[in-house]
Write a protein that holds these residues in place. Structure first.
Motif, PDB file in Angstrom:
ATOM      1  N   UNK A  24     -36.512 -43.871 -41.324  1.00  0.00           N
ATOM      2  CA  UNK A  24     -36.615 -43.703 -39.989  1.00  0.00           C
ATOM      3  C   UNK A  24     -36.296 -44.581 -38.942  1.00  0.00           C
ATOM      4  N   UNK A  25     -36.284 -45.924 -39.241  1.00  0.00           N
ATOM      5  CA  UNK A  25     -35.757 -47.094 -38.762  1.00  0.00           C
ATOM      6  C   UNK A  25     -34.410 -46.984 -38.629  1.00  0.00           C
ATOM      7  N   UNK A  26     -33.688 -46.597 -39.999  1.00  0.00           N
ATOM      8  CA  UNK A  26     -32.420 -46.740 -39.876  1.00  0.00           C
ATOM      9  C   UNK A  26     -31.535 -45.842 -39.199  1.00  0.00           C
ATOM     10  N   UNK A  27     -32.376 -44.538 -39.281  1.00  0.00           N
ATOM     11  CA  UNK A  27     -31.901 -43.210 -38.248  1.00  0.00           C
ATOM     12  C   UNK A  27     -32.016 -43.651 -36.971  1.00  0.00           C
ATOM     13  N   UNK A  28     -33.300 -44.294 -36.702  1.00  0.00           N
ATOM     14  CA  UNK A  28     -33.423 -44.667 -35.172  1.00  0.00           C
ATOM     15  C   UNK A  28     -32.262 -45.805 -34.841  1.00  0.00           C
ATOM     16  N   UNK A  29     -32.027 -46.705 -35.685  1.00  0.00           N
ATOM     17  CA  UNK A  29     -31.033 -47.669 -35.410  1.00  0.00           C
ATOM     18  C   UNK A  29     -29.512 -46.999 -35.179  1.00  0.00           C
ATOM     19  N   UNK A  30     -29.279 -46.039 -36.206  1.00  0.00           N
ATOM     20  CA  UNK A  30     -27.826 -45.246 -35.996  1.00  0.00           C
ATOM     21  C   UNK A  30     -27.897 -44.696 -34.588  1.00  0.00           C
ATOM     22  N   UNK A  58     -29.360 -45.599 -31.970  1.00  0.00           N
ATOM     23  CA  UNK A  58     -29.188 -46.407 -30.624  1.00  0.00           C
ATOM     24  C   UNK A  58     -27.712 -46.604 -30.913  1.00  0.00           C
ATOM     25  N   UNK A  59     -27.286 -47.004 -31.897  1.00  0.00           N
ATOM     26  CA  UNK A  59     -25.871 -47.636 -31.926  1.00  0.00           C
ATOM     27  C   UNK A  59     -24.945 -46.470 -31.359  1.00  0.00           C
ATOM     28  N   UNK A  60     -25.225 -45.138 -31.795  1.00  0.00           N
ATOM     29  CA  UNK A  60     -24.109 -44.160 -31.546  1.00  0.00           C
ATOM     30  C   UNK A  60     -24.231 -44.005 -30.095  1.00  0.00           C
ATOM     31  N   UNK A  61     -25.460 -44.163 -29.240  1.00  0.00           N
ATOM     32  CA  UNK A  61     -25.889 -44.065 -27.854  1.00  0.00           C
ATOM     33  C   UNK A  61     -24.983 -45.184 -27.284  1.00  0.00           C
ATOM     34  N   UNK A  69     -20.184 -46.956 -24.109  1.00  0.00           N
ATOM     35  CA  UNK A  69     -19.288 -47.843 -24.016  1.00  0.00           C
ATOM     36  C   UNK A  69     -17.866 -47.152 -23.589  1.00  0.00           C
ATOM     37  N   UNK A  70     -17.849 -45.744 -24.377  1.00  0.00           N
ATOM     38  CA  UNK A  70     -16.784 -44.915 -24.067  1.00  0.00           C
ATOM     39  C   UNK A  70     -16.583 -44.274 -22.922  1.00  0.00           C
ATOM     40  N   UNK A  71     -18.037 -43.848 -22.451  1.00  0.00           N
ATOM     41  CA  UNK A  71     -18.037 -43.343 -21.037  1.00  0.00           C
ATOM     42  C   UNK A  71     -17.796 -44.270 -20.016  1.00  0.00           C
ATOM     43  N   UNK A  72     -18.241 -45.589 -20.297  1.00  0.00           N
ATOM     44  CA  UNK A  72     -17.859 -46.587 -19.081  1.00  0.00           C
ATOM     45  C   UNK A  72     -16.283 -46.987 -19.195  1.00  0.00           C
ATOM     46  N   UNK A  73     -15.596 -46.771 -20.290  1.00  0.00           N
ATOM     47  CA  UNK A  73     -14.271 -46.975 -20.585  1.00  0.00           C
ATOM     48  C   UNK A  73     -13.551 -45.973 -19.764  1.00  0.00           C
ATOM     49  N   UNK A  74     -13.845 -44.828 -19.707  1.00  0.00           N
ATOM     50  CA  UNK A  74     -13.501 -43.497 -19.334  1.00  0.00           C
ATOM     51  C   UNK A  74     -13.341 -43.625 -17.961  1.00  0.00           C
ATOM     52  N   UNK A  75     -14.607 -43.847 -17.326  1.00  0.00           N
ATOM     53  CA  UNK A  75     -14.925 -44.364 -15.723  1.00  0.00           C
ATOM     54  C   UNK A  75     -14.086 -45.211 -15.278  1.00  0.00           C
ATOM     55  N   UNK A  76     -13.808 -46.466 -16.222  1.00  0.00           N
ATOM     56  CA  UNK A  76     -13.124 -47.591 -15.542  1.00  0.00           C
ATOM     57  C   UNK A  76     -11.645 -47.259 -15.588  1.00  0.00           C
ATOM     58  N   UNK A  77     -11.185 -46.277 -16.285  1.00  0.00           N
ATOM     59  CA  UNK A  77      -9.683 -45.790 -16.693  1.00  0.00           C
ATOM     60  C   UNK A  77      -9.520 -44.957 -15.259  1.00  0.00           C
ATOM     61  N   UNK A  78     -10.513 -44.064 -15.165  1.00  0.00           N
ATOM     62  CA  UNK A  78     -10.362 -43.045 -14.096  1.00  0.00           C
ATOM     63  C   UNK A  78     -10.439 -43.946 -12.596  1.00  0.00           C
TER      64      UNK A  78
END
Length: 298
Positions: A144-150, A152-155, A160-169
């Motif tokens: 469960x901890x590993x799944x939660x960690x994954x 969180x990491x995915x989130x 970061x991807x959304x932030x990069x997209x917003x920065x690029x826009x």
């Protein structure tokens, strides 16, 4: 493709077709024992037209539309490759996630199998069952901890991807704004430069009155593309040194006027050069090649 290239292309095609036809006719003539030499003459003339056609085709120059089409095709190809690369990356990521889920499912299945086997001999292996139960709980907790960690990491990655997209826009919007502002400034500058030359032409008509008729006329000479200032005829009675002084004064006056209205549009820059003439159109002085005063009598 320019019109000469089009003509050349059709001349080449027509010449080749005519030569092939003549060769066929010549071959058929031989079969019929007809040894006429007119066919060879026609083929020779066709070869001359063929050479002319190739010469016209060689005048082809790539147009701006061709260049733009090539660039557009290159951009589309680049975008397509980038999309394929991203799709491949997403597929690998999905396969990896699926493998981890299968691994986790197998782990849970094995734990259940062990618990089931331990329950058959509960009386004799009670301690062992407790230990396995604790191990199972610990394993599930870690999972469960590993799944939660994954998760969180995915989130975080998505953030970061959304932030990069917003920065690029935002960067793209700023770039577009700067380009629009630059274009507006350039348009305003070009308009002002054109106004400078228009105002200069208007002012030239006031030069005689402003110089108290020491300069009797001022105009743009469209043939030599210079500004001409005409001296009063009284100056022509002066000796050479005095005439040079008067001509230099008139030349300086012309340069001050030009300085008040420059820059001119690039196609009118030559009109910044000054020529001093008498009323008969004889040149007395002019702006030298290096921009200085040149007295023609020297």
């Amino acid at each position: 493709m320019n019109w000469l290239s089009y003509i050349g292309f059709f001349v080449v095609i027509a010449s080749l077709a005519y030569i092939v036809w003549q060769l066929i006719m010549k071959f058929l003539g031989k079969l019929k024992h007809n040894n006429s030499h007119k066919g060879f003459k026609k083929i020779g003339i066709s070869l001359i037209f063929l050479i002319i056609g190739f010469a016209l085709v060689s005048t082809y120059k790539e147009t701006k539309a061709d260049i733009a089409a090539d660039k557009k095709e290159a951009r589309i190809e680049s975008s397509k490759k980038a999309s394929e690369k991203e799709a491949s990356k997403n597929a690998r990521s999905k396969r990896k996630v699926k493998a981890e889920e299968e691994k986790h499912a197998n782990s849970v299945s094995e734990s259940k199998a062990k618990a089931k086997s331990a329950s058959k001999d509960e009386s004799s292996k009670k301690v062992k069952a407790k230990k396995e139960s604790k191990a199972k709980i610990a394993s599930e907790k870690r999972a469960k901890d590993k799944k939660a960690s994954r998760a969180e990491s995915k989130a975080k990655k998505e953030s970061k991807i959304n932030a990069k997209k917003e920065s690029k826009a935002a960067k793209s919007a700023r770039s577009a704004s700067k380009k629009a502002e630059k274009a507006s400034l350039k348009k305003a500058k070009n308009k002002q430069i054109q106004k400078n030359f228009t105002d200069y032409k208007t002012f030239l008509s006031t030069v005689p009155s402003k110089t108290k008729n020491a300069i009797t006329d001022a105009y743009l000479d469209n043939t030599s593309e210079v500004t001409v200032f005409v001296l009063n005829d009284d100056a022509m009675s002066l000796n050479s040194n005095s005439l040079k002084t008067v001509a230099r004064s008139a030349w300086n006056t012309g340069n001050r006027i030009v300085g008040n209205y420059t820059p001119f549009p690039s196609k009118y820059e030559n009109y910044e050069r000054i020529t001093i003439e008498d009323s008969a159109g004889n040149r007395i002085a002019h702006t030298s090649l290096f921009g200085g005063f040149k007295f023609d009598a020297d």
